[in-house]
Design a protein around this motif. Structure first.
Motif, mmCIF file in Angstrom:
data_model
loop_
_atom_site.group_PDB
_atom_site.id
_atom_site.type_symbol
_atom_site.label_atom_id
_atom_site.label_comp_id
_atom_site.label_asym_id
_atom_site.label_seq_id
_atom_site.Cartn_x
_atom_site.Cartn_y
_atom_site.Cartn_z
ATOM 1 N N PRO A 14 0.804 -1.058 0.036
ATOM 2 C CA PRO A 14 -0.012 -0.107 -0.095
ATOM 3 C C PRO A 14 0.794 1.305 0.033
ATOM 4 O O PRO A 14 1.863 1.200 0.631
ATOM 5 C CB PRO A 14 -0.737 -0.136 1.424
ATOM 6 C CG PRO A 14 -0.643 -1.676 1.555
ATOM 7 C CD PRO A 14 0.547 -1.926 1.256
ATOM 8 N N ILE A 15 0.627 2.192 -0.771
ATOM 9 C CA ILE A 15 1.230 3.386 -0.854
ATOM 10 C C ILE A 15 1.487 4.234 0.537
ATOM 11 O O ILE A 15 2.322 4.835 0.665
ATOM 12 C CB ILE A 15 0.694 4.520 -1.997
ATOM 13 C CG1 ILE A 15 1.597 5.787 -2.179
ATOM 14 C CG2 ILE A 15 -0.704 5.036 -1.271
ATOM 15 C CD1 ILE A 15 1.305 6.422 -3.121
ATOM 16 N N THR A 16 0.654 3.937 1.588
ATOM 17 C CA THR A 16 0.559 4.568 2.844
ATOM 18 C C THR A 16 1.293 3.493 3.761
ATOM 19 O O THR A 16 1.680 4.205 4.858
ATOM 20 C CB THR A 16 -0.758 4.762 3.292
ATOM 21 O OG1 THR A 16 -1.449 3.660 3.480
ATOM 22 C CG2 THR A 16 -1.358 5.827 2.540
ATOM 23 N N CYS A 44 -5.216 5.232 -6.128
ATOM 24 C CA CYS A 44 -4.956 3.808 -5.661
ATOM 25 C C CYS A 44 -5.907 2.681 -5.785
ATOM 26 O O CYS A 44 -7.214 2.975 -5.993
ATOM 27 C CB CYS A 44 -4.730 4.081 -3.978
ATOM 28 S SG CYS A 44 -3.605 5.212 -3.484
ATOM 29 N N HIS A 45 -5.427 1.360 -5.699
ATOM 30 C CA HIS A 45 -6.350 0.305 -5.794
ATOM 31 C C HIS A 45 -6.984 0.217 -4.617
ATOM 32 O O HIS A 45 -6.685 0.638 -3.618
ATOM 33 C CB HIS A 45 -5.436 -1.154 -6.127
ATOM 34 C CG HIS A 45 -4.982 -1.111 -7.339
ATOM 35 N ND1 HIS A 45 -5.597 -1.493 -8.574
ATOM 36 C CD2 HIS A 45 -3.698 -0.832 -7.996
ATOM 37 C CE1 HIS A 45 -4.748 -1.518 -9.696
ATOM 38 N NE2 HIS A 45 -3.585 -1.011 -9.288
ATOM 39 N N PRO A 46 -8.209 -0.443 -4.437
ATOM 40 C CA PRO A 46 -8.731 -0.775 -3.051
ATOM 41 C C PRO A 46 -7.938 -1.128 -2.179
ATOM 42 O O PRO A 46 -8.053 -0.991 -0.774
ATOM 43 C CB PRO A 46 -10.010 -1.716 -3.528
ATOM 44 C CG PRO A 46 -10.239 -1.641 -5.121
ATOM 45 C CD PRO A 46 -8.848 -1.319 -5.342
ATOM 46 N N LEU A 121 -9.781 9.256 1.409
ATOM 47 C CA LEU A 121 -8.414 10.021 1.204
ATOM 48 C C LEU A 121 -7.613 9.306 2.335
ATOM 49 O O LEU A 121 -7.818 9.390 3.584
ATOM 50 C CB LEU A 121 -8.731 11.703 1.613
ATOM 51 C CG LEU A 121 -7.382 12.339 1.761
ATOM 52 C CD1 LEU A 121 -6.566 12.338 0.456
ATOM 53 C CD2 LEU A 121 -7.607 13.731 2.282
ATOM 54 N N HIS A 122 -6.670 8.594 1.926
ATOM 55 C CA HIS A 122 -5.748 7.705 2.637
ATOM 56 C C HIS A 122 -4.537 8.793 3.321
ATOM 57 O O HIS A 122 -3.996 8.205 4.520
ATOM 58 C CB HIS A 122 -5.181 6.572 1.916
ATOM 59 C CG HIS A 122 -6.014 5.637 1.617
ATOM 60 N ND1 HIS A 122 -6.625 4.789 2.376
ATOM 61 C CD2 HIS A 122 -6.914 5.642 0.398
ATOM 62 C CE1 HIS A 122 -7.486 3.964 1.832
ATOM 63 N NE2 HIS A 122 -7.776 4.416 0.542
ATOM 64 N N ASP A 140 -4.419 15.233 14.572
ATOM 65 C CA ASP A 140 -3.814 13.828 14.260
ATOM 66 C C ASP A 140 -2.213 13.980 14.351
ATOM 67 O O ASP A 140 -1.763 14.725 13.490
ATOM 68 C CB ASP A 140 -4.247 13.361 12.950
ATOM 69 C CG ASP A 140 -3.749 11.829 12.832
ATOM 70 O OD1 ASP A 140 -3.016 11.089 13.487
ATOM 71 O OD2 ASP A 140 -3.948 11.342 11.712
ATOM 72 N N CYS A 141 -1.774 13.312 15.384
ATOM 73 C CA CYS A 141 -0.147 13.501 15.447
ATOM 74 C C CYS A 141 0.541 11.930 14.574
ATOM 75 O O CYS A 141 1.649 12.200 14.592
ATOM 76 C CB CYS A 141 0.183 13.374 16.850
ATOM 77 S SG CYS A 141 -0.383 14.664 17.850
ATOM 78 N N ALA A 142 -0.286 11.298 13.951
ATOM 79 C CA ALA A 142 0.295 9.989 13.646
ATOM 80 C C ALA A 142 0.663 10.452 12.091
ATOM 81 O O ALA A 142 -0.036 11.098 11.407
ATOM 82 C CB ALA A 142 -0.752 9.073 13.654
ATOM 83 N N ALA A 143 1.768 9.832 11.656
ATOM 84 C CA ALA A 143 2.032 9.769 10.228
ATOM 85 C C ALA A 143 1.197 8.857 9.215
ATOM 86 O O ALA A 143 0.591 7.896 10.062
ATOM 87 C CB ALA A 143 3.635 9.395 10.032
ATOM 88 N N ALA A 144 1.363 8.681 8.129
ATOM 89 C CA ALA A 144 0.594 8.009 7.143
ATOM 90 C C ALA A 144 0.963 6.515 7.559
ATOM 91 O O ALA A 144 0.448 5.481 8.001
ATOM 92 C CB ALA A 144 1.090 8.173 5.781
#
Length: 144
Positions: A14-16, A44-46, A121-122, A140-144
């Motif tokens: 996955p790109i994320t 992106c694909h599903p 939106l991922h 949100d403090c988290a990264a992708a």
């Protein structure tokens, strides 16, 4: 991470995936668009793998968020007709990768465009000439 540090299997992830996200963005976003300014929609694909990058040029000092939003909304509406509903957005611009008020406004606009067109939106990233950074959602403090 730079694009030349990507693992060989990055295209199957996955790109994320945090181990490849910044490297994939670095690979896709050209130095020219980082200097000139652009918005990238990474379709992106599903399963989150990269399907197709699309670049919408803009000039951050002249193009307002509303103009960017309209282009994004039109494109997402068209892409949705082909059963694509997953996207990552990238803000390519000069300067540092530190988020600006315009970046935050663009993220909010992307979120709105995705809601109205049925997209997920991922992630959102900033691609500056010397760095790529994740632009988290407000609070949100988290990264992708």
């Amino acid at each position: 991470m730079r694009f030349d540090e990507l693992p060989r299997d990055w295209a199957q992830r996955p790109i994320t995936d945090p181990d490849v996200f910044e490297g994939v963005v670095d690979l896709i976003v050209s130095e020219q668009t980082r200097s000139d300014g652009a918005t990238y929609l990474l379709l992106c694909h599903p399963n989150g793998r990269l399907l197709q990058p699309i670049c919408l040029p803009d000039e951050p000092s002249r193009v307002d968020v509303g103009q960017v939003l309209e282009g994004v909304r039109l494109l997402l509406t068209e892409v949705a007709r082909h059963d694509v509903h997953d996207v990552v957005m990238v803000i390519a611009r000069p300067g540092r990768a530190t988020p600006t008020p315009r970046d935050r406004d663009l993220r909010a606009a992307f979120e709105g465009a995705c809601r109205t067109t049925g997209f997920t939106l991922h992630a959102v990233a900033i691609a500056a000439p010397d760095a790529v950074a994740v632009l988290p959602a407000e609070g949100d403090c988290a990264a992708a």
